[in-house]
Design a protein around this motif. Structure first.
Motif, mmCIF file in Angstrom:
data_model
loop_
_atom_site.group_PDB
_atom_site.id
_atom_site.type_symbol
_atom_site.label_atom_id
_atom_site.label_comp_id
_atom_site.label_asym_id
_atom_site.label_seq_id
_atom_site.Cartn_x
_atom_site.Cartn_y
_atom_site.Cartn_z
ATOM 1 N N LEU A 180 0.730 -1.237 -0.265
ATOM 2 C CA LEU A 180 -0.141 -0.055 -0.131
ATOM 3 C C LEU A 180 0.940 1.295 -0.017
ATOM 4 O O LEU A 180 0.460 2.240 -0.623
ATOM 5 C CB LEU A 180 -0.900 -0.077 1.205
ATOM 6 N N ILE A 195 -2.393 -3.074 -6.062
ATOM 7 C CA ILE A 195 -3.008 -2.027 -5.385
ATOM 8 C C ILE A 195 -3.016 -0.805 -6.375
ATOM 9 O O ILE A 195 -4.137 -0.223 -6.757
ATOM 10 C CB ILE A 195 -2.644 -1.737 -3.918
ATOM 11 N N ILE A 225 -6.119 0.977 -8.131
ATOM 12 C CA ILE A 225 -6.377 2.624 -7.667
ATOM 13 C C ILE A 225 -6.729 3.193 -9.329
ATOM 14 O O ILE A 225 -7.601 4.113 -9.220
ATOM 15 C CB ILE A 225 -5.339 3.370 -7.045
ATOM 16 N N TYR A 273 -9.806 8.991 -1.427
ATOM 17 C CA TYR A 273 -9.334 7.804 -1.506
ATOM 18 C C TYR A 273 -10.189 6.770 -0.489
ATOM 19 O O TYR A 273 -10.420 5.681 -0.880
ATOM 20 C CB TYR A 273 -7.849 7.863 -0.726
ATOM 21 N N ARG A 274 -10.629 7.505 0.722
ATOM 22 C CA ARG A 274 -11.277 6.678 1.650
ATOM 23 C C ARG A 274 -12.765 6.183 1.154
ATOM 24 O O ARG A 274 -12.948 5.055 1.504
ATOM 25 C CB ARG A 274 -11.288 7.098 2.778
ATOM 26 N N PHE A 280 -10.541 3.568 -2.678
ATOM 27 C CA PHE A 280 -10.539 2.261 -2.120
ATOM 28 C C PHE A 280 -11.652 1.308 -2.128
ATOM 29 O O PHE A 280 -11.336 0.343 -2.304
ATOM 30 C CB PHE A 280 -10.089 2.593 -0.689
#
Length: 264
Positions: A84, A153, A157, A179-180, A184
């Protein structure tokens, strides 16, 4: 009576899934077919199994299997953090960090794990004073797997459309909130299958730590095989033990795929 309804299922959208009875029937049929192939192969080999010769070393198998579990769990967690970090570092505006990430990923993915184990343990870790073989093995596995996880990852994204990112900025979401709440959740579903495959590979790759004399599952199986001259009896439990570790990961990932499924 048509047998096709028991062995043929449509993949068309909206088609009803096979019933539980049909799935169980096909599962049993496949297991029996595979078992028959192995039975006939060993029967043709005319080799008499000597399970009694390795039964007295059952504690070695158990201890090695437990050591593999602990090493794999530690490496799974650490490699996920590393993956990550470097996935985000590749998108960093700080160019030295971005290019360091790219070099790390290409070097690790482009060289054999066996070479990395030998170089890191006998050269790098010896120079910095890391003498614990188990700690060294966990770190090596984590950095190796972390490079692959980073690319998985990053691809997840970047699969999120730019229009969604622009919409997130338009409604006032910060970078961390984007992102949250936007990136994600969508990247998770896209990356679940390759993540599961990499986790499974990491568990199996832990067997290479036997070259630095870590008393894990493979090393103990090799030791028992050398003591008893029973190769098949020593390595068949090894295969079964790794299957017990890797199969739940695959099943759990399929459950998560269904849970996080959404229409695109």
């Amino acid at each position: 009576m048509s047998w096709s309804r028991y062995f043929v299922a449509s993949n068309e959208p909206g088609a009803p899934p096979p019933s539980v009875r049909v799935r169980v029937l096909n599962f049993i049929a496949v297991i029996l077919a595979i078992s028959l192939v192995f039975y006939l192969s060993f029967h043709h080999l005319a080799y008499k199994m000597r399970w009694n010769s390795i039964y007295q070393y059952r504690q070695m198998f158990l201890h090695g299997w437990l050591a593999t579990i602990l090493i794999s769990l530690a490496a799974l967690g650490l490699s996920t953090i590393i993956g990550l970090f470097f996935a985000l570092a590749q998108r960093s505006q700080f160019l030295p960090l971005r290019y360091f990430s790219k070099i790390y990923i290409e070097v690790v993915r482009g060289t054999p794990l066996l070479v990395q184990i030998l170089v890191f343990f006998y050269v790098v870790f010896d120079a910095i004073g890391v003498t614990n073989r188990y700690l060294a093995g966990i770190l090596i596995l984590s950095f190796f797997s972390g490079a692959y996880l980073s690319e998985i990852i990053r691809a997840g994204i970047e699969s999120v459309g730019k229009s969604q990112l622009e919409s997130a900025r338009a409604i006032g979401l910060t970078r961390s909130q984007t992102y949250r709440y936007v990136i994600f959740p969508q990247a998770l579903r896209q990356t679940l299958p390759p993540l599961a495959g990499q986790f499974v590979s990491l568990i199996k790759d832990s067997s290479l730590l036997s070259v630095i004399s870590i008393s894990e599952f493979t090393w103990n199986a090799q030791a028992v095989s050398s003591l008893t001259y029973s190769a098949f009896e020593g390595y068949l439990p090894l295969a079964a033990g790794y299957l017990v570790l890797t199969l739940p990961i695959s099943l759990w990932t399929r459950h998560l795929e269904k849970r996080h499924a959404y229409e695109t």
